[in-house]
Structures are given as structure tokens and as C-alpha cells.
Design an enzyme around this catalytic site. Structure first.
Site, PDB file in Angstrom:
ATOM      1  N   LYS A 185      -8.585  -1.162   1.077  1.00  0.00           N
ATOM      2  CA  LYS A 185      -9.730  -1.746   1.955  1.00  0.00           C
ATOM      3  C   LYS A 185     -10.411  -2.901   1.445  1.00  0.00           C
ATOM      4  O   LYS A 185     -11.142  -2.447   0.198  1.00  0.00           O
ATOM      5  CB  LYS A 185     -10.644  -0.480   2.461  1.00  0.00           C
ATOM      6  CG  LYS A 185     -10.247   0.132   3.766  1.00  0.00           C
ATOM      7  CD  LYS A 185     -10.439  -0.947   4.793  1.00  0.00           C
ATOM      8  CE  LYS A 185      -9.611  -0.208   6.200  1.00  0.00           C
ATOM      9  NZ  LYS A 185      -8.799  -1.067   6.965  1.00  0.00           N
ATOM     10  N   GLU A 240       0.644  -1.464  -0.077  1.00  0.00           N
ATOM     11  CA  GLU A 240      -0.084  -0.028   0.079  1.00  0.00           C
ATOM     12  C   GLU A 240       0.880   1.232   0.204  1.00  0.00           C
ATOM     13  O   GLU A 240       1.817   1.359   0.738  1.00  0.00           O
ATOM     14  CB  GLU A 240      -0.789  -0.059   1.255  1.00  0.00           C
ATOM     15  CG  GLU A 240      -1.802   1.109   1.119  1.00  0.00           C
ATOM     16  CD  GLU A 240      -2.951   1.182   2.338  1.00  0.00           C
ATOM     17  OE1 GLU A 240      -3.743   1.986   2.440  1.00  0.00           O
ATOM     18  OE2 GLU A 240      -2.929  -0.026   2.928  1.00  0.00           O
TER      19      GLU A 240
END
Length: 431
Positions: free
Chosen positions: A247, A231
């Protein structure tokens, strides 16, 4: 004094990366960043290594990064380092460092003696004091493999039991029902004591199992972060800011293509996963709007599903523009800590995280990255990471997930273990 610069052709990049890492072990401080060959329009290099420390700053908590900005203004070269999760917190050290097995401090940046950047089989070397050709020869003289150490017993413990974890998730759901928050990212810590490991060997093994695009191997004296993060937190290029929160997670099934496709499609069709993702997207949009020019913040990709060796992930991309005279630390202040690791609304969930989590996060869910001489930057989210204190002979790592009202505690616990699986399996293989 101007840095000496030179470029060199590299035939076998995989082999040369290992040589770079073996060579870097002589330094007390270094930062190695690797995108593991993931193609991306935002990628600026294949890997980068900052080695040695000409000057550095330990960031004081609660000063809104003013000391860091002043240090940056006085030193116009490269900066590498990290932000800890609590770097902008006003809480005292005693309040925030509970059960933190390995403490990197709230933030640290250094001006490297040597910077190496590898891209498309070309290595660029910068150094103020050493001729680049000598550095290149030294690196080429290193082994192109990592030596495997003797096996050691590693007994992993969790700070909270499964029952305690599930009870906490139930409590968080009650907070959500009361309207205290919409989503909260709850994490747990795993640790082991009396452990001696080879950090480089474990980093190489971890990134072989889980070769993610924001990997980092970071040494700060006797402490190491072995990071296999998928990420990006925040990137600045000119006046553009890019954030790519993750997410939504589902398991890979590499032995059954049909099941693997079903797991991937689950993310695309899951109301729960998409609701988690859109909440963090809204949070990032709000954070960026604090610093970006009016009307410039846009979601350029929503619910993108990407496959990594261990998991499928849902990633969205949000972009915005800042004025050219904005100090580079201002976007960090506006957006940190990242919404994907807190929840919404951010201030309230950070209070609840402090209440429920049994161990301070420290560098976990912080950020490692670089700032270039033009004051562009790129920072990751420190997840899927193993922390090691060589002096204290301790290791620790964390895992967690976003909790919403629709979360099922048992499934959240399973997802948490799934995210920790690469590190757990690696450590068990050495037991």
C-alpha cells in the site's frame, strides 16, 4: 508411481526461460511463475513451470475450501492453480459475475504432468511418465526468442468514465465520514473486444516493461492470465506464514535521478500513504491472528520502500506461526481475499466494493501459486495483469487504489491510470 527426477545445468537462464515458455504452448493447462531475478530471503526459485494436467478440481464457491482440502489429501504431489476473488463468497453467480469479461471460475487447481524448477543455473525436472532427459532435450530444441505477431487494432474502453470514477470516490469518502469503513480499495475494469493476440508475446513484453517478482503466465484451456505482479499474498514454509501487503505508490522518473529520489522520499514522508499501509498491516495482523499461535504474529518490516521499473511501492512484512497439524487451506481461509485489495474493516468494505464496482473482479485481486508435496505454498496477488479469452476474442485488465478520507479523487484517478500504464502502453504499441 514415483516421479522421475533429474537435474541439469543451464548456462543462459534468460534464454532458457523463453525456451520453456515456447515448449509449454503445446499444453492446454500450464502455470509459469517467475521472480524475475529479484533477490529476497523468501524466494525459493528463479522460475517454475507446471505443465499438463493429470487431475484437477474446479472449486465450488461457498464450501470453505473443503473440496480442495480433500482433493489435496488424496493427492500428495504438487498442486498449481488459482483462487478467484469471490471463492469464499456466499453470493450467487448471478450476483457476483456482472460485466466480467473473462471468467476463470472461482478457483481451479491441477496436478501437473511435469514440474520444472530453475534456480541458480540448475534445472530440476520431475515427471511421472516421461524421462526428464527427454524433456530437457525437447526444451533445448525450442527457439530462444518469442515470435512477434502481426500488429492488430486494439480499442481499449473503460467500464466507468472519469466523471463516474470521481463521483464514486466522493461517495466512498462519505461512507468513510459516516464511519462505515476506514479504507476501501476501489478498482475499475478496462476491456477490448474482437481482439486476437499472441499471449506469450504479450506476456514477454509485459514482463520486460515491468519485471516484477510475482509474475505468472497461466493458461486454463482457452483463457490466459498474463501477470506482472509485485505483491505476495501469503507464503507458508514449515510452520511460518509470511504476508507482504503493498500500500503506497509513487511514480518512477528514470530520466531524472533527483526527481526519482524525491518521488521515493514522498512515500517515506507521506502521512496518507503510511496511514493506508498501516491500516492494511493491522488488517493482515488480525487475519493471521485467527490462525496463528498466540503471540507469534509480528511486523518484521514496516513501511519498506522498494523500487520497480514503473513505480516505487511501500511494502510491509508480517509473519506468524501455525501449529504443525494445521491444514494448508486454513491460512488461506483466514486471510483471503487479501486486505491490500479490500480495505478495512474487510467484511463491510467487501459489501461496498460490490455496490460501487461496475465489473466483477474474477481472477483479478485473486491469487495464483503453488502448493508443494510438503504442503508449503506461495501465492501472489493478481494485479498488473492482462486477461485474455482466445475463444471469445476479448481482453480485460483492472487497476485501482486504496481510498481514505484524505484521498483526492483526481489524484486517485491519476494513480489508477499510472498502475495501468504498463498494460495500456503495451496495448497501444500494438494498435
Amino acid at each position: 508411481m514415483e516421479n522421475k527426477k533429474a537435474s541439469f545445468a543451464v548456462n543462459d537462464c534468460k534464454d532458457f526461460k523463453i525456451k520453456m515458455l515456447n515448449w509449454s504452448s503445446r499444453f492446454n493447462i500450464f502455470c509459469f511463475l517467475d521472480n524475475n531475478n529479484y533477490a529476497s530471503p523468501y524466494a525459493g526459485f528463479d522460475c517454475m513451470l507446471a505443465a499438463g494436467c493429470k487431475s484437477s478440481i474446479q472449486i465450488s464457491r461457498g464450501n470453505e475450501l473443503e473440496e480442495l482440502q480433500q482433493f489435496s489429501n488424496e493427492n500428495n504431489g504438487w498442486l498449481f492453480g488459482h483462487f478467484g476473488y469471490d471463492v469464499l463468497s456466499s453470493k450467487s453467480d448471478e450476483q457476483k459475475r456482472k460485466n466480467n469479461e473473462i471468467d476463470f471460475g472461482d478457483g481451479f487447481f491441477f496436478i501437473p504432468e511435469i514440474v520444472l524448477c530453475l534456480r541458480n543455473n540448475e534445472l530440476k525436472i520431475e515427471s511421472e511418465t516421461i524421462e526428464p532427459v527427454l524433456i530437457f532435450k525437447e526444451i533445448n530444441g525450442q527457439d530462444g526468442f518469442v515470435h512477434q505477431p502481426e500488429k492488430t487494432e486494439i480499442h481499449i474502453q473503460a467500464v466507468v468514465s472519469k466523471k463516474e470514477y470521481i463521483d464514486i470516490i466522493d461517495s466512498i469518502k462519505r461512507d468513510i465520514l459516516r464511519g462505515d469503513c476506514y479504507e476501501l480499495n476501489f478498482c475499475q475494469q478496462f476491456f477490448a473486444k474482437d481482439v486476437c493476440i499472441s499471449p506469450l508475446y504479450f506476456y514477454q513484453q509485459l514482463t520486460t516493461i515491468s519485471p516484477n517478482p510475482f509474475a505468472a503466465f497461466y493458461k486454463l484451456n482457452d483463457k490466459y492470465c498474463l501477470c506482472a505482479s509485485p505483491e505476495r499474498f501469503l507464503k507458508k514454509k514449515g510452520t511460518k506464514l509470511i504476508s507482504q501487503p503493498i500500500k503506497g505508490t509513487s511514480k518512477r522518473n528514470v530520466t531524472d535521478a533527483l526527481l526519482d529520489a524525491q518521488n521515493k522520499n514522498y512515500l517515506l514522508n507521506s502521512d496518507k500513504e503510511k496511514s493506508e499501509n498501516v491500516m492494511v498491516v493491522d488488517l493482515v495482523r488480525n487475519d493471521l491472528s485467527k490462525i496463528c499461535t498466540e503471540g507469534s504474529v509480528k511486523v518484521t518490516e514496516l513501511f519498506g520502500v522498494y523500487s520497480f521499473p514503473q513505480v516505487h511501492q511501500m511494502i510491509s512484512t508480517i509473519e506468524g506461526s501455525i501449529s504443525s497439524d494445521t491444514a494448508w487451506t486454513e491460512p488461506i481461509k483466514a486471510c483471503f481475499p487479501m486486505g491490500s485489495m479490500t480495505g478495512a474493516p474487510k467484511i463491510k468494505v467487501m459489501e461496498l466494493i460490490e455496490k460501487y464496482e461496475q465489473a466483477a473482479r474474477g481472477l483479478f485481486s485473486g491469487s495464483i501459486g503453488y502448493v508443494n508435496p510438503e504442503r508449503d505454498f506461495d501465492f501472489n496477488v493478481v494485479i498488473r495483469s492482462l486477461f485474455y479469452d482466445a475463444s471469445e476474442k476479448r481482453i480485460s485488465f483492472y487497476a485501482g487504489g486504496g481510498i481514505t478520507f484524505n484521498s483526492e479523487p483526481e489524484k486517485e484517478y491519476e494513480e489508477c491510470l499510472l498502475k495501468a500504464a504498463a498494460i495500456i502502453n503495451l496495448l497501444k504499441a500494438e494498435d
